[in-house]
Scaffold this motif. Sequence first.
Motif, PDB file in Angstrom:
ATOM      1  N   UNK A   1     -39.301  36.006  38.354  1.00 48.58           N
ATOM      2  CA  UNK A   1     -38.264  34.959  38.320  1.00 48.58           C
ATOM      3  C   UNK A   1     -38.050  34.263  39.657  1.00 48.58           C
ATOM      4  N   UNK A   2     -38.467  34.901  40.739  1.00 55.22           N
ATOM      5  CA  UNK A   2     -38.290  34.311  42.070  1.00 55.22           C
ATOM      6  C   UNK A   2     -39.424  33.357  42.434  1.00 55.22           C
ATOM      7  N   UNK A   3     -40.501  33.373  41.633  1.00 58.08           N
ATOM      8  CA  UNK A   3     -41.680  32.548  41.951  1.00 58.08           C
ATOM      9  C   UNK A   3     -42.157  31.874  40.671  1.00 58.08           C
ATOM     10  N   UNK A   4     -41.797  30.622  40.506  1.00 54.44           N
ATOM     11  CA  UNK A   4     -42.107  29.885  39.278  1.00 54.44           C
ATOM     12  C   UNK A   4     -43.070  28.742  39.622  1.00 54.44           C
ATOM     13  N   UNK A   5     -44.178  28.575  38.874  1.00 52.09           N
ATOM     14  CA  UNK A   5     -45.185  27.572  39.240  1.00 52.09           C
ATOM     15  C   UNK A   5     -44.763  26.128  39.022  1.00 52.09           C
ATOM     16  N   UNK A   6     -43.877  25.891  38.057  1.00 49.96           N
ATOM     17  CA  UNK A   6     -43.446  24.517  37.807  1.00 49.96           C
ATOM     18  C   UNK A   6     -42.072  24.503  37.152  1.00 49.96           C
ATOM     19  N   UNK A   7     -41.456  23.347  37.170  1.00 51.23           N
ATOM     20  CA  UNK A   7     -40.168  23.184  36.496  1.00 51.23           C
ATOM     21  C   UNK A   7     -40.183  21.900  35.678  1.00 51.23           C
ATOM     22  N   UNK A   8     -39.414  21.909  34.613  1.00 50.41           N
ATOM     23  CA  UNK A   8     -39.342  20.756  33.721  1.00 50.41           C
ATOM     24  C   UNK A   8     -38.242  19.825  34.197  1.00 50.41           C
ATOM     25  N   UNK A   9     -38.601  18.588  34.492  1.00 51.41           N
ATOM     26  CA  UNK A   9     -37.624  17.594  34.939  1.00 51.41           C
ATOM     27  C   UNK A   9     -37.079  16.771  33.777  1.00 51.41           C
ATOM     28  N   UNK A  10     -37.939  16.496  32.798  1.00 56.57           N
ATOM     29  CA  UNK A  10     -37.518  15.725  31.628  1.00 56.57           C
ATOM     30  C   UNK A  10     -38.291  16.210  30.408  1.00 56.57           C
ATOM     31  N   UNK A  11     -37.638  16.215  29.257  1.00 54.21           N
ATOM     32  CA  UNK A  11     -38.293  16.580  28.021  1.00 54.21           C
ATOM     33  C   UNK A  11     -38.220  18.070  27.731  1.00 54.21           C
ATOM     34  N   UNK A  12     -38.850  18.453  26.634  1.00 53.36           N
ATOM     35  CA  UNK A  12     -38.838  19.841  26.177  1.00 53.36           C
ATOM     36  C   UNK A  12     -40.250  20.189  25.706  1.00 53.36           C
TER      37      UNK A  12
END
Length: 383
Positions: A19-30
């Motif tokens: 949980x401390x190291x995430x490769x990407x995050x979602x900015x818009x959409x699902x």
Amino acid sequence: MRYGINPQQAAARAVPVDPERVPLRVLRGRPSSINLLDALNSWQLVREAARTLGRPAAASFKHVSPAGAALAGPVDEATARPYGVDAASVGELTSAYLRARDADPKSSYGDFVAVSHQVDVELAQLLTRVVSDGIVAPGYAPGVLEILAGKKNGAFLVMEADPAFEPPEEESRDVFGLRLVQERDRVELSEALLADVRVGSLSEQNRSDLLLGLAVVRHTQSNSVCYVRDGQTLGIGAGQQSRVDCTRLAGAKVDTWWLRRHPLARALEFRPGVRRQDRVNWQVRFVEGDLTDDERARFREAVEGDPGTLDAAERDAWLAGLTGVSFVSDGSLPFRDNVDHARRHGVTCIAEPGGSIRSGDVEDACRESGIALARTGVRLFHH
């Protein structure tokens, strides 16, 4: 997530290993599962290609394999015209994506886009004019998210990758009640992989194209092969049980790419109201030369005037002019037939792992055809 692989798999989620190291995050959409798989695979490809070759890279992904990939570089009229851009003034990042999408523009319809650098306004504006499902990039310039917000009625996926993220040393997947765990493939793509040249010699451009091809097949469903020329893929063969089928399928895409540059293909004029993607698809079908009776009637309704015909002799003469193509295989070429087919599509150099019981036959075929051969000693299967 919106759902898993299929809409009926509604109970779907993505859980970070750490949980401390995430490769990407979602900015818009699902996203769905396929969206995430496309984002994760395509990001790794463009990050690796850009790191290895020092130029912005882009990929156009469909169903967890690239339809095309490319480095920033010159954009010709055949690439620029369908998208209404000025080939002479297009920026680097946009050029990389245009070149990636141009490898197989029919398959890239509804693609997932990946770029190695921050998305600028020029690329965002281009994306508003093409059919695609989402994008992953390491960042977005001011105003870009607002431009993309209206695409697909707000459903266009925008993901931001962490360029510094490195995955765990082990990776796993669950299949039918079994958890498969393996060491992550940490082989670095570098010119050292091309040091064992068995036939001929490699130019600097050959080495660059072969390295791009290695990055592509590393993130393409196996068996896979890739044809590359001047920093862009011309044809990718993915997921076939027979390697020579991959070679032939990808080679047919190379021929289509080159035939789209024939004067008759470039001269096609379409009637007002014919959509952008329909124009692309009709151009592809025109040069493929096997229109059905129904297609032929609809094609004549879509174009202005008499488009002419590419007969077999003219096709062969034009295809004979293609050269300087590099060919990469993710696994050993088991028979010389791969070389015999590849040379029909302008191939002048090949990189493959070697180690097959018939590798001597492959080497002889390259020598007979005047094709340079490098043995990487590394298999890059991806499943």
